[in-house]
Scaffold this motif. Structure first.
Motif, PDB file in Angstrom:
ATOM      1  N   ASP A   1      63.696  96.131  59.084  1.00 31.30           N
ATOM      2  CA  ASP A   1      63.333  94.813  58.568  1.00 31.30           C
ATOM      3  C   ASP A   1      61.923  94.824  57.977  1.00 31.30           C
ATOM      4  OD1 ASP A   1      65.764  93.612  59.223  1.00 31.30           O
ATOM      5  OD2 ASP A   1      65.103  93.193  61.265  1.00 31.30           O
ATOM      6  N   GLU A   2      61.011  95.548  58.631  1.00 28.04           N
ATOM      7  CA  GLU A   2      59.655  95.670  58.091  1.00 28.04           C
ATOM      8  C   GLU A   2      59.673  96.434  56.758  1.00 28.04           C
ATOM      9  OE1 GLU A   2      57.053  97.371  60.967  1.00 28.04           O
ATOM     10  OE2 GLU A   2      57.327  95.742  62.422  1.00 28.04           O
ATOM     11  N   LEU A   3      60.480  97.466  56.686  1.00 28.66           N
ATOM     12  CA  LEU A   3      60.592  98.234  55.446  1.00 28.66           C
ATOM     13  C   LEU A   3      61.144  97.369  54.317  1.00 28.66           C
ATOM     14  CD1 LEU A   3      62.037 101.642  56.723  1.00 28.66           C
ATOM     15  CD2 LEU A   3      59.663 101.117  56.123  1.00 28.66           C
ATOM     16  N   LYS A   4      62.146  96.589  54.646  1.00 30.95           N
ATOM     17  CA  LYS A   4      62.752  95.706  53.639  1.00 30.95           C
ATOM     18  C   LYS A   4      61.731  94.703  53.116  1.00 30.95           C
ATOM     19  CE  LYS A   4      66.829  92.753  52.992  1.00 30.95           C
ATOM     20  NZ  LYS A   4      68.052  92.217  53.648  1.00 30.95           N
ATOM     21  N   GLU A   5      60.939  94.159  54.017  1.00 29.18           N
ATOM     22  CA  GLU A   5      59.898  93.214  53.621  1.00 29.18           C
ATOM     23  C   GLU A   5      58.887  93.891  52.695  1.00 29.18           C
ATOM     24  OE1 GLU A   5      56.296  90.600  55.697  1.00 29.18           O
ATOM     25  OE2 GLU A   5      57.884  91.464  56.936  1.00 29.18           O
ATOM     26  N   ARG A   6      58.544  95.138  52.979  1.00 30.81           N
ATOM     27  CA  ARG A   6      57.575  95.850  52.151  1.00 30.81           C
ATOM     28  C   ARG A   6      58.130  96.093  50.743  1.00 30.81           C
ATOM     29  NH1 ARG A   6      55.150 101.025  53.915  1.00 30.81           N
ATOM     30  NH2 ARG A   6      53.411 100.258  52.645  1.00 30.81           N
ATOM     31  N   VAL A   7      59.393  96.431  50.649  1.00 29.91           N
ATOM     32  CA  VAL A   7      59.996  96.655  49.334  1.00 29.91           C
ATOM     33  C   VAL A   7      59.957  95.375  48.512  1.00 29.91           C
ATOM     34  CG1 VAL A   7      62.125  97.247  48.114  1.00 29.91           C
ATOM     35  CG2 VAL A   7      61.452  98.544  50.150  1.00 29.91           C
ATOM     36  N   HIS A   8      60.272  94.255  49.134  1.00 23.51           N
ATOM     37  CA  HIS A   8      60.228  92.972  48.412  1.00 23.51           C
ATOM     38  C   HIS A   8      58.794  92.621  48.015  1.00 23.51           C
ATOM     39  CE1 HIS A   8      64.390  91.554  48.504  1.00 23.51           C
ATOM     40  NE2 HIS A   8      64.505  92.170  49.674  1.00 23.51           N
ATOM     41  N   ARG A   9      57.830  93.002  48.842  1.00 21.08           N
ATOM     42  CA  ARG A   9      56.433  92.754  48.498  1.00 21.08           C
ATOM     43  C   ARG A   9      56.038  93.582  47.274  1.00 21.08           C
ATOM     44  NH1 ARG A   9      52.935  94.722  52.889  1.00 21.08           N
ATOM     45  NH2 ARG A   9      54.513  93.637  54.114  1.00 21.08           N
ATOM     46  N   ALA A  10      56.487  94.829  47.225  1.00 22.42           N
ATOM     47  CA  ALA A  10      56.210  95.669  46.059  1.00 22.42           C
ATOM     48  C   ALA A  10      56.800  95.053  44.794  1.00 22.42           C
ATOM     49  CB  ALA A  10      56.777  97.071  46.281  1.00 22.42           C
ATOM     50  N   ALA A  11      58.008  94.509  44.908  1.00 20.66           N
ATOM     51  CA  ALA A  11      58.659  93.883  43.750  1.00 20.66           C
ATOM     52  C   ALA A  11      57.858  92.685  43.246  1.00 20.66           C
ATOM     53  CB  ALA A  11      60.077  93.452  44.120  1.00 20.66           C
ATOM     54  N   GLU A  12      57.218  91.978  44.154  1.00 21.15           N
ATOM     55  CA  GLU A  12      56.424  90.813  43.748  1.00 21.15           C
ATOM     56  C   GLU A  12      55.258  91.217  42.855  1.00 21.15           C
ATOM     57  OE1 GLU A  12      55.280  88.822  47.306  1.00 21.15           O
ATOM     58  OE2 GLU A  12      57.334  88.152  47.793  1.00 21.15           O
ATOM     59  N   PHE A  13      54.623  92.342  43.146  1.00 26.92           N
ATOM     60  CA  PHE A  13      53.496  92.784  42.314  1.00 26.92           C
ATOM     61  C   PHE A  13      53.981  93.257  40.947  1.00 26.92           C
ATOM     62  CE2 PHE A  13      51.372  93.067  46.472  1.00 26.92           C
ATOM     63  CZ  PHE A  13      50.215  92.349  46.171  1.00 26.92           C
ATOM     64  N   ILE A  14      55.109  93.952  40.900  1.00 26.69           N
ATOM     65  CA  ILE A  14      55.671  94.339  39.602  1.00 26.69           C
ATOM     66  C   ILE A  14      56.006  93.094  38.798  1.00 26.69           C
ATOM     67  CG2 ILE A  14      57.608  95.500  38.463  1.00 26.69           C
ATOM     68  CD1 ILE A  14      57.728  97.391  40.877  1.00 26.69           C
ATOM     69  N   ALA A  15      56.552  92.096  39.477  1.00 29.86           N
ATOM     70  CA  ALA A  15      56.911  90.841  38.807  1.00 29.86           C
ATOM     71  C   ALA A  15      55.681  90.160  38.213  1.00 29.86           C
ATOM     72  CB  ALA A  15      57.620  89.918  39.787  1.00 29.86           C
ATOM     73  N   LYS A  16      54.601  90.108  39.004  1.00 34.81           N
ATOM     74  CA  LYS A  16      53.374  89.464  38.523  1.00 34.81           C
ATOM     75  C   LYS A  16      52.812  90.182  37.299  1.00 34.81           C
ATOM     76  CE  LYS A  16      51.913  87.621  43.014  1.00 34.81           C
ATOM     77  NZ  LYS A  16      50.905  87.736  44.112  1.00 34.81           N
ATOM     78  N   GLY A  17      52.863  91.493  37.316  1.00 32.36           N
ATOM     79  CA  GLY A  17      52.305  92.260  36.216  1.00 32.36           C
ATOM     80  C   GLY A  17      53.112  92.180  34.944  1.00 32.36           C
ATOM     81  N   ASN A  18      54.375  91.785  35.049  1.00 33.39           N
ATOM     82  CA  ASN A  18      55.252  91.754  33.882  1.00 33.39           C
ATOM     83  C   ASN A  18      55.786  90.367  33.553  1.00 33.39           C
ATOM     84  OD1 ASN A  18      55.920  94.769  33.001  1.00 33.39           O
ATOM     85  ND2 ASN A  18      55.737  94.755  35.238  1.00 33.39           N
ATOM     86  N   ASN A  19      55.340  89.375  34.328  1.00 34.59           N
ATOM     87  CA  ASN A  19      55.775  87.992  34.107  1.00 34.59           C
ATOM     88  C   ASN A  19      57.301  87.860  34.145  1.00 34.59           C
ATOM     89  OD1 ASN A  19      55.268  85.246  33.679  1.00 34.59           O
ATOM     90  ND2 ASN A  19      55.466  85.455  31.450  1.00 34.59           N
ATOM     91  N   VAL A  20      57.890  88.461  35.186  1.00 33.13           N
ATOM     92  CA  VAL A  20      59.327  88.338  35.418  1.00 33.13           C
ATOM     93  C   VAL A  20      59.536  87.894  36.858  1.00 33.13           C
ATOM     94  CG1 VAL A  20      59.911  90.100  33.704  1.00 33.13           C
ATOM     95  CG2 VAL A  20      59.580  90.770  36.102  1.00 33.13           C
ATOM     96  N   SER A  21      60.774  87.637  37.219  1.00 31.02           N
ATOM     97  CA  SER A  21      61.072  87.222  38.589  1.00 31.02           C
ATOM     98  C   SER A  21      61.066  88.433  39.517  1.00 31.02           C
ATOM     99  CB  SER A  21      62.442  86.546  38.646  1.00 31.02           C
ATOM    100  OG  SER A  21      63.475  87.510  38.442  1.00 31.02           O
ATOM    101  N   PRO A  22      60.801  88.216  40.820  1.00 32.50           N
ATOM    102  CA  PRO A  22      60.881  89.319  41.781  1.00 32.50           C
ATOM    103  C   PRO A  22      62.262  89.984  41.795  1.00 32.50           C
ATOM    104  CG  PRO A  22      59.727  87.466  42.754  1.00 32.50           C
ATOM    105  CD  PRO A  22      60.291  86.987  41.448  1.00 32.50           C
TER     106      PRO A  22
END
Length: 393
Positions: free
Chosen positions: A324-345
């Motif tokens: 569950d902690e690993l899954k949360e970390r993967v979603h957190r990584a997706a959030e930063f990619i999203a912010k940098g590209n102006n797309v959804s997580p």
């Protein structure tokens, strides 16, 4: 991520543990044919293990190698064995420090023009794998190869080749890149569609300790940022003829020695903009298992035509991470990619996969984990991927 030019949702870095009895038998066996048969038998087993665990991308565990970088440079013309001398090496680099501490007496140096002889040490690895996987899985075979600057960075400026061989570093890089292009074409013509470059040296450019020592070394003619740019150009020259259906990934390795030594500490912040935007690869395999790799913020620099496989499961400890902690970390990584590209997580999540942070056996005698530990770790990677991308390999 359904095309061949994409990573798997669950991958591993290539090197897998060799059974102790296999290594013991190899040490005693001198007949090359018998040795090859022994290797084949163990490769059969480890490939079945990967398939049974549900991994789409498979390899031979690097079982034909003693060290992760194999023997590619020895197969080229131009490189010869030479004494490892402190006088012409950057002794403050962790890999050089390790070589000196382990009393490694020799290294390779360029003594004449570099060229490809037409024989690839990676071809045997691929052809055997090709013979044992189902026909529809040949495109999922992955072969790992060393970075082109493996025998360059360790040397002080201009010392990677003998006097008179090349007039400049640029000429040296040109011939090296040509040799890599030939290697990749040979492998492509044989049917290989997946290559992973394993590069521990790139992690030095993340390290404040290395950068500080570099700046104090007056023999250096470039800053670390300038050298990184020249290595990116070298890589792009190596890869410029790669066909669109050949997946190229690069693993920025931070070291995985038996004694838990690592190459460097420091986040990807210092290299993210240059590396993620300028390096022409499909996928970055990045280590994120410990705090020494920093946070996910640098992933904001990732372009949406590239992928990242997050190395969030450790190969250095048998303890299993919390899924569950690993899954949360993967979603957190997706959030930063999203912010940098102006797309959804959710869109950013499509650029990701998961893996162990490094190989399980950078050298053949690695023994921190048992095979049972390794399979548990690989199963955790597969389960993590299933929980995030159900139904995707």
């Amino acid at each position: 991520m359904s095309s061949r030019a994409s990573p798997g949702r669950a991958e591993h870095m290539g090197s897998l543990l060799r059974p102790a009895e296999f290594l013991d038998t190899l040490k005693k066996e001198t007949d090359s044919k018998v040795r090859e048969e022994l290797e084949n038998r163990e490769i059969d087993i480890i490939v079945k293990d990967q398939l049974n665990l549900g991994f789409r991308i498979v390899n031979d565990g690097e079982y034909r190698r003693t060290l992760f970088w194999g023997s590619f440079f020895e197969s080229l013309s131009g490189f010869e064995e030479a004494p490892l001398l402190e006088s012409n090496h950057r002794t403050y680099l962790p890999k050089v420090t390790a070589l000196l501490e382990y009393h490694i007496p020799t290294t390779l140096v360029c003594t004449s023009k570099i060229g490809h002889k037409g024989n690839s040490p990676h071809l045997q690895e691929f052809l055997y794998l090709k013979s044992i996987v189902p026909a529809d899985r040949i495109g999922d075979i992955k072969i790992t190869i060393p970075p082109p600057h493996w025998y360059h960075l360790r040397y002080k400026h201009g010392q990677a080749y003998r006097d008179g061989v090349y007039a400049s570093e640029e000429e040296y890089f040109q011939d090296l890149a040509a040799a890599y292009r030939t290697e990749l074409q040979i492998l492509y013509d044989a049917g290989l569609r997946r290559v992973q470059l394993d590069d521990p040296d790139l992690s030095y450019f993340c390290s404040s300790d290395v950068i500080e020592a570099w700046d104090l070394d007056k023999t250096n003619k470039q800053s670390t940022s300038e050298l990184l740019a020249s290595y990116i150009q070298l890589y792009n020259d190596c890869l410029k003829d790669v066909k669109a259906d050949m997946h190229i990934g690069i693993h920025v390795c931070r070291g995985n020695f038996t004694d838990s030594r690592y190459w460097s500490a420091g986040g990807y912040d210092a290299i993210a903009s240059q590396l993620f935007r300028d390096l022409n690869v499909n996928t970055f395999y990045l280590e994120f298992d410990t705090a020494r790799a920093g946070g996910f913020e640098p992933l904001k620099s990732l372009l949406l035509n590239k992928n990242v496989v997050l190395g969030v499961v450790s190969t250095k400890s048998p303890q299993l991470e919390d899924i569950d902690e690993l899954k949360e970390r993967v979603h957190r990584a997706a959030e930063f990619i999203a912010k940098g590209n102006n797309v959804s997580p959710e869109q950013a999540l499509q650029r990701l996969g998961v893996s162990p942070q490094c190989g399980f056996a950078s050298n053949s005698n690695e023994n921190r984990l048992t095979k049972h530990n390794m399979l548990d770790k690989l199963n955790l990677v597969r389960e993590l991927a299933n929980s995030i991308w159900p139904g995707e390999a």
